[in-house]
Design an enzyme around this catalytic site. Structure first.
Site, mmCIF file in Angstrom:
data_model
loop_
_atom_site.group_PDB
_atom_site.id
_atom_site.type_symbol
_atom_site.label_atom_id
_atom_site.label_comp_id
_atom_site.label_asym_id
_atom_site.label_seq_id
_atom_site.Cartn_x
_atom_site.Cartn_y
_atom_site.Cartn_z
ATOM 1 N N SER A 132 25.340 23.398 42.329
ATOM 2 C CA SER A 132 26.184 23.073 43.479
ATOM 3 C C SER A 132 25.444 23.516 44.724
ATOM 4 O O SER A 132 24.596 24.418 44.662
ATOM 5 C CB SER A 132 27.520 23.822 43.381
ATOM 6 O OG SER A 132 28.246 23.760 44.590
ATOM 7 N N TYR A 173 33.017 31.331 41.482
ATOM 8 C CA TYR A 173 32.319 30.051 41.547
ATOM 9 C C TYR A 173 31.007 30.196 42.307
ATOM 10 O O TYR A 173 29.940 29.780 41.839
ATOM 11 C CB TYR A 173 33.214 29.010 42.226
ATOM 12 C CG TYR A 173 32.610 27.627 42.288
ATOM 13 C CD1 TYR A 173 32.734 26.745 41.217
ATOM 14 C CD2 TYR A 173 31.909 27.191 43.403
ATOM 15 C CE1 TYR A 173 32.184 25.486 41.252
ATOM 16 C CE2 TYR A 173 31.354 25.928 43.456
ATOM 17 C CZ TYR A 173 31.499 25.078 42.389
ATOM 18 O OH TYR A 173 30.945 23.829 42.436
ATOM 19 N N LYS A 200 27.249 29.963 40.546
ATOM 20 C CA LYS A 200 26.385 28.840 40.907
ATOM 21 C C LYS A 200 25.053 29.335 41.463
ATOM 22 O O LYS A 200 24.006 28.730 41.233
ATOM 23 C CB LYS A 200 27.098 27.905 41.888
ATOM 24 C CG LYS A 200 28.249 27.134 41.261
ATOM 25 C CD LYS A 200 27.794 26.282 40.081
ATOM 26 C CE LYS A 200 28.915 25.440 39.510
ATOM 27 N NZ LYS A 200 28.483 24.619 38.364
#
Length: 274
Positions: free
Chosen positions: A152, A165, A169
């Site tokens: 991402s 998150y 990532k």
């Protein structure tokens, strides 16, 4: 330099998290380029529907645990004869939106941290552990292999809202970099796809951050697949479907304090704090 047919035509390809979104688009493109494709998803119904629609083979199940990865690698190898390309695309849908509302994840439980880390990071580690030794053994025949991690833009920049998150990532990109450094000259190609907003269920579930993630336009999953194909022209490590991310990445590295101040302003606007 490579082309999509050279990388995919006649090759054995596995795409995890392929029941929908970016994973399904990558699988569709691989089939279109002539690959023999195995699709995997924890959602067995979505996995089988994708396989039927694309003319691929469905191997639903867990692609994150040690047992799940080993089982998937063995089953895919038996089906394909050899795994040439592995798209490590699966992630936890909703991990971003689940913690986005408050703008803080300090109260996120140990269990959630462990789960997100397991899926978004350790799945890649376990896959590499299973595949890279096989690929190294085959390099004498000019075979090798390719691992493509869907990370991402949050892994290059950061993400407002969800600490698990954002942190995982970053770790996914870091592990892919380490793999490239360690094995890139030994026949193992490694890439990291780092999009911003993509029209997937994760974007729909991102709550107040949806507008922020879409500020540079939310792409379609097929656009991400095309960006990966385009990246093969120079076989670059970072695949940036949103080209603006490269500029943000430079800004973050060269004037970190200014970048952090700008991110704090974006957070305040996105979460309605100002």
């Amino acid at each position: 330099m490579a082309t999509a047919p050279e990388v995919l035509e006649g090759r054995g390809v596995v795409v995890t998290g392929a029941g929908r979104g970016i994973g399904r688009a990558l699988a569709a493109r691989a089939v279109r380029e002539g690959a023999r494709v195995v699709v995997n998803d924890l959602d067995a119904d979505a996995c089988r529907e994708t396989a039927e629609a694309l003319g691929a083979t469905a191997l639903p199940g867990d692609c994150a645990s040690v047992e799940g990865v080993d089982a998937l690698v063995e089953a895919a190898t038996a089906e394909l004869g050899r795994v040439d390309v592995w798209f490590a695309n699966a992630g936890i849908d909703g991990a971003l939106g689940a913690a986005a509302g408050s703008g803080s994840s300090l109260d996120t439980s140990e269990e959630v941290w462990a789960q997100v880390h397991d899926v978004n990071v350790m799945a890649h580690v376990r896959t590499a552990r299973a595949l890279v030794p096989r690929w190294l053994e085959d390099t004498g025949d000019g075979a090798g292999g390719r691992l493509v991690v869907t990370a991402s833009a949050a892994g290059l920049l950061t993400m407002i809202g969800s600490a698990p998150y954002s942190v995982t990532k970053h770790a996914a990109v870091a592990f892919a970099e380490w793999l490239s450094i360690t094995y890139g000259d030994r026949g193992v190609a490694v890439q990291a796809i780092c999009p911003q907003g993509v029209a997937t269920r994760m974007l729909e579930e991102s709550g107040p951050l949806q507008a922020l993630l879409s500020r540079d336009a939310a792409l379609e999953p097929d656009d991400v697949a095309q960006a990966w194909v385009d990246s093969l022209a120079d076989d670059r490590f970072l695949v940036l479907p949103h080209p603006q991310v490269a500029d943000y990445y430079v800004a973050r590295a060269t004037d970190t304090d200014r970048w952090l101040a700008g991110m704090r302003r974006l957070q305040a606007r996105a979460l309605g704090e100002r």
